[in-house]
Design an enzyme around this catalytic site. Structure first.
Site, PDB file in Angstrom:
ATOM      1  N   LYS A  93       0.796  -1.232   0.000  1.00  0.00           N
ATOM      2  CA  LYS A  93       0.000   0.000   0.000  1.00  0.00           C
ATOM      3  C   LYS A  93       0.825   1.277   0.000  1.00  0.00           C
ATOM      4  O   LYS A  93       0.379   2.322   0.479  1.00  0.00           O
ATOM      5  CB  LYS A  93      -1.014   0.022   1.165  1.00  0.00           C
ATOM      6  CG  LYS A  93      -1.838  -1.222   1.301  1.00  0.00           C
ATOM      7  CD  LYS A  93      -2.284  -1.866   0.018  1.00  0.00           C
ATOM      8  CE  LYS A  93      -3.287  -1.113  -0.805  1.00  0.00           C
ATOM      9  NZ  LYS A  93      -3.524  -1.815  -2.123  1.00  0.00           N
ATOM     10  N   TRP A 128       1.684   2.222  -8.774  1.00  0.00           N
ATOM     11  CA  TRP A 128       2.017   3.500  -9.444  1.00  0.00           C
ATOM     12  C   TRP A 128       3.431   3.399 -10.021  1.00  0.00           C
ATOM     13  O   TRP A 128       3.670   3.695 -11.204  1.00  0.00           O
ATOM     14  CB  TRP A 128       1.933   4.609  -8.396  1.00  0.00           C
ATOM     15  CG  TRP A 128       1.898   6.003  -8.905  1.00  0.00           C
ATOM     16  CD1 TRP A 128       1.881   6.419 -10.204  1.00  0.00           C
ATOM     17  CD2 TRP A 128       1.846   7.182  -8.088  1.00  0.00           C
ATOM     18  NE1 TRP A 128       1.840   7.794 -10.245  1.00  0.00           N
ATOM     19  CE2 TRP A 128       1.816   8.284  -8.969  1.00  0.00           C
ATOM     20  CE3 TRP A 128       1.835   7.423  -6.712  1.00  0.00           C
ATOM     21  CZ2 TRP A 128       1.783   9.604  -8.497  1.00  0.00           C
ATOM     22  CZ3 TRP A 128       1.791   8.732  -6.259  1.00  0.00           C
ATOM     23  CH2 TRP A 128       1.758   9.804  -7.140  1.00  0.00           C
ATOM     24  N   HIS A 187       7.004  -7.478  -2.205  1.00  0.00           N
ATOM     25  CA  HIS A 187       6.825  -6.778  -0.927  1.00  0.00           C
ATOM     26  C   HIS A 187       7.755  -7.373   0.129  1.00  0.00           C
ATOM     27  O   HIS A 187       7.598  -7.092   1.316  1.00  0.00           O
ATOM     28  CB  HIS A 187       5.378  -6.900  -0.435  1.00  0.00           C
ATOM     29  CG  HIS A 187       4.371  -6.127  -1.222  1.00  0.00           C
ATOM     30  ND1 HIS A 187       4.549  -4.810  -1.569  1.00  0.00           N
ATOM     31  CD2 HIS A 187       3.158  -6.483  -1.716  1.00  0.00           C
ATOM     32  CE1 HIS A 187       3.482  -4.392  -2.245  1.00  0.00           C
ATOM     33  NE2 HIS A 187       2.637  -5.393  -2.352  1.00  0.00           N
ATOM     34  N   ARG A 202       6.013   5.082   1.779  1.00  0.00           N
ATOM     35  CA  ARG A 202       4.907   6.043   1.963  1.00  0.00           C
ATOM     36  C   ARG A 202       4.718   6.268   3.455  1.00  0.00           C
ATOM     37  O   ARG A 202       4.975   5.345   4.255  1.00  0.00           O
ATOM     38  CB  ARG A 202       3.633   5.437   1.373  1.00  0.00           C
ATOM     39  CG  ARG A 202       2.427   6.337   1.349  1.00  0.00           C
ATOM     40  CD  ARG A 202       1.227   5.588   0.780  1.00  0.00           C
ATOM     41  NE  ARG A 202       0.121   6.486   0.471  1.00  0.00           N
ATOM     42  CZ  ARG A 202      -1.079   6.078   0.065  1.00  0.00           C
ATOM     43  NH1 ARG A 202      -1.328   4.780  -0.110  1.00  0.00           N
ATOM     44  NH2 ARG A 202      -2.029   6.936  -0.189  1.00  0.00           N
ATOM     45  N   SER A 229      -4.853   2.958   3.848  1.00  0.00           N
ATOM     46  CA  SER A 229      -4.971   2.243   2.583  1.00  0.00           C
ATOM     47  C   SER A 229      -5.054   0.731   2.837  1.00  0.00           C
ATOM     48  O   SER A 229      -5.863   0.022   2.233  1.00  0.00           O
ATOM     49  CB  SER A 229      -3.762   2.590   1.693  1.00  0.00           C
ATOM     50  OG  SER A 229      -3.876   1.969   0.450  1.00  0.00           O
ATOM     51  N   ASP A 264      -6.348   9.458 -11.845  1.00  0.00           N
ATOM     52  CA  ASP A 264      -7.655   9.300 -12.512  1.00  0.00           C
ATOM     53  C   ASP A 264      -7.538   8.405 -13.743  1.00  0.00           C
ATOM     54  O   ASP A 264      -8.444   7.613 -14.026  1.00  0.00           O
ATOM     55  CB  ASP A 264      -8.192  10.666 -12.960  1.00  0.00           C
ATOM     56  CG  ASP A 264      -8.597  11.498 -11.757  1.00  0.00           C
ATOM     57  OD1 ASP A 264      -8.674  10.925 -10.654  1.00  0.00           O
ATOM     58  OD2 ASP A 264      -8.801  12.718 -11.926  1.00  0.00           O
ATOM     59  N   MET A 317      -5.215   6.029 -14.265  1.00  0.00           N
ATOM     60  CA  MET A 317      -4.993   4.637 -13.849  1.00  0.00           C
ATOM     61  C   MET A 317      -6.271   4.040 -13.261  1.00  0.00           C
ATOM     62  O   MET A 317      -6.526   2.848 -13.394  1.00  0.00           O
ATOM     63  CB  MET A 317      -3.839   4.554 -12.846  1.00  0.00           C
ATOM     64  CG  MET A 317      -2.471   4.683 -13.509  1.00  0.00           C
ATOM     65  SD  MET A 317      -1.101   4.509 -12.352  1.00  0.00           S
ATOM     66  CE  MET A 317      -1.253   2.830 -11.781  1.00  0.00           C
ATOM     67  N   ARG A 352      -8.216   3.787  -4.822  1.00  0.00           N
ATOM     68  CA  ARG A 352      -9.195   4.278  -3.842  1.00  0.00           C
ATOM     69  C   ARG A 352      -9.220   5.806  -3.790  1.00  0.00           C
ATOM     70  O   ARG A 352     -10.123   6.439  -4.290  1.00  0.00           O
ATOM     71  CB  ARG A 352      -8.844   3.660  -2.476  1.00  0.00           C
ATOM     72  CG  ARG A 352      -9.955   3.669  -1.452  1.00  0.00           C
ATOM     73  CD  ARG A 352      -9.433   3.105  -0.138  1.00  0.00           C
ATOM     74  NE  ARG A 352      -8.270   3.852   0.325  1.00  0.00           N
ATOM     75  CZ  ARG A 352      -8.302   4.944   1.087  1.00  0.00           C
ATOM     76  NH1 ARG A 352      -9.444   5.394   1.503  1.00  0.00           N
ATOM     77  NH2 ARG A 352      -7.188   5.582   1.447  1.00  0.00           N
TER      78      ARG A 352
END
Ligand code: PPS
Length: 315
Positions: free
Chosen positions: A45, A50, A107, A129, A137, A252, A254, A277
């Site tokens: 997350k 991205w 991950h 992040r 998230s 938007d 993606m 989300r």
């Protein structure tokens, strides 16, 4: 549609994991990396998708446009350790990639990464992040994705997330005491967030082939971050190409793109919560109480002491 049973967390070499990330471990560990493989690593997350799409566009935007219209991103950039029913294993998908470079998502905590990636000096991008947005998230993702334990209520999820691996050790102990019908209070897979981000940060100090990026920086200055990435990877896209990549990876776009928004992805129920989300820095403000925010800030202030490693919860 009936939801498949949620997996349990267990202690996997000191890190909380579920079977969907460890069942193929013996093969993952032996993965044969190639020198030009590019790894995209992160705690879940954190903006992995991205970064995956950004790299996919940077490398293949011009040369493989046909893949853009047919193959979902999760097939183009395999999730190495993923092993779930009804979907090819991530390791097999990576083995089958015919493109160069192969883009591979993971991950895994840094010390779990298969040796051949390091032996081959593979370029690696780590995406981090701020913890508050990761927690929010993850909370919503765990509601809709049955490869993760159910999150339960927000307050408990937040607490267990911050506890990280400690909860799992309690679990093992309790389990040996054979609790019956006790719902297992889980933390999350991949262990404590702070151990993950710190482990990779420390690796970066000695490994010039590791590029560490922050979700907040991508949000604030995507163009500048693309330039740094290109310089790290030795790529020289034209201004026009860069502009088209920037457009393609906008939240938007993606979100509207069925190849990047996880439409038809196995075991996800996008009606509960979409994969794409909010895509914001600071959505945590809609979830944390003032007291929770303070507690979280203090908790991670104590945990993150590595020089130079700082997270922004606002941009
Ligand atoms: S996963 O499942 O662990 O691989 O998830 P990951 O891709 O790491 O993180 C998902 C969050 O990243 C957001 N996201 C984006 N934000 C901004 N711009 C773009 N293009 C973008 N793509 C994905 C996604 O919406 C998730 O964050 P939240 O806060 O839940 O919206």
């Amino acid at each position: 549609m009936e939801e498949p049973p949620r997996p349990e967390l267990f202690d996997f070499h000191g890190v909380s994991m579920t079977k969907f990330f460890t069942d193929n471990w013996e093969n993952v560990k032996k993965f044969k990396a190639k020198p030009d493989d590019v790894v995209i690593a992160s705690y879940p997350k954190s903006g992995t998708t991205w970064a995956c799409y950004l790299l996919d566009r940077l490398y293949f935007g011009k040369t493989h446009p046909e893949k853009e219209t047919s193959l979902p991103l999760y097939m183009r950039v395999p999730f190495l350790e993923l092993c779930i029913p009804g979907h090819p294993k991530g390791k097999d998908l990576a083995d089958q990639l015919t493109v160069t470079p192969r883009l591979i998502k993971t991950h895994l905590p840094v010390h779990f990464v298969p040796d051949t990636f390091w032996e081959n000096n593979c370029k690696t991008i780590y995406v981090a992040r701020n913890p508050k947005d990761v927690i929010v998230s993850h909370f919503h993702f765990s509601r809709m994705n049955s490869i993760h334990p159910a999150p339960g209520e927000w307050d408990g999820f937040l607490q267990r997330f911050m506890d990280g691996n400690s909860e799992i050790k309690v679990y093992n102990f309790k389990h040996k005491c054979s609790f019956v019908n006790q719902p297992f209070v889980s933390s999350v897979a991949y262990g404590a967030w702070h151990e993950h981000v710190v482990g990779w940060w420390e690796k970066k100090q000695t490994n010039p082939n590791l590029h560490y990026i922050f979700y907040e920086d991508l949000t604030e200055n995507l163009g500048g971050e693309i330039d740094k990435l290109c310089s790290f990877l030795g790529l020289t896209p034209s201004d026009e190409e860069k502009q088209s990549i920037k457009d393609a990876v906008r939240f938007d776009n993606m979100k509207d793109n069925k190849l990047t928004n996880f439409t038809n992805a196995p075991l996800m129920n996008l009606k509960i919560s979409p994969f794409m989300r909010k895509g914001k820095v600071g959505d945590w403000k809609n979830h944390f109480t003032v007291a929770q925010s303070k507690q979280c800030d203090e908790h991670y202030k104590q945990k993150i002491t590595s020089p130079g490693l700082q997270f922004r919860t606002e941009v």
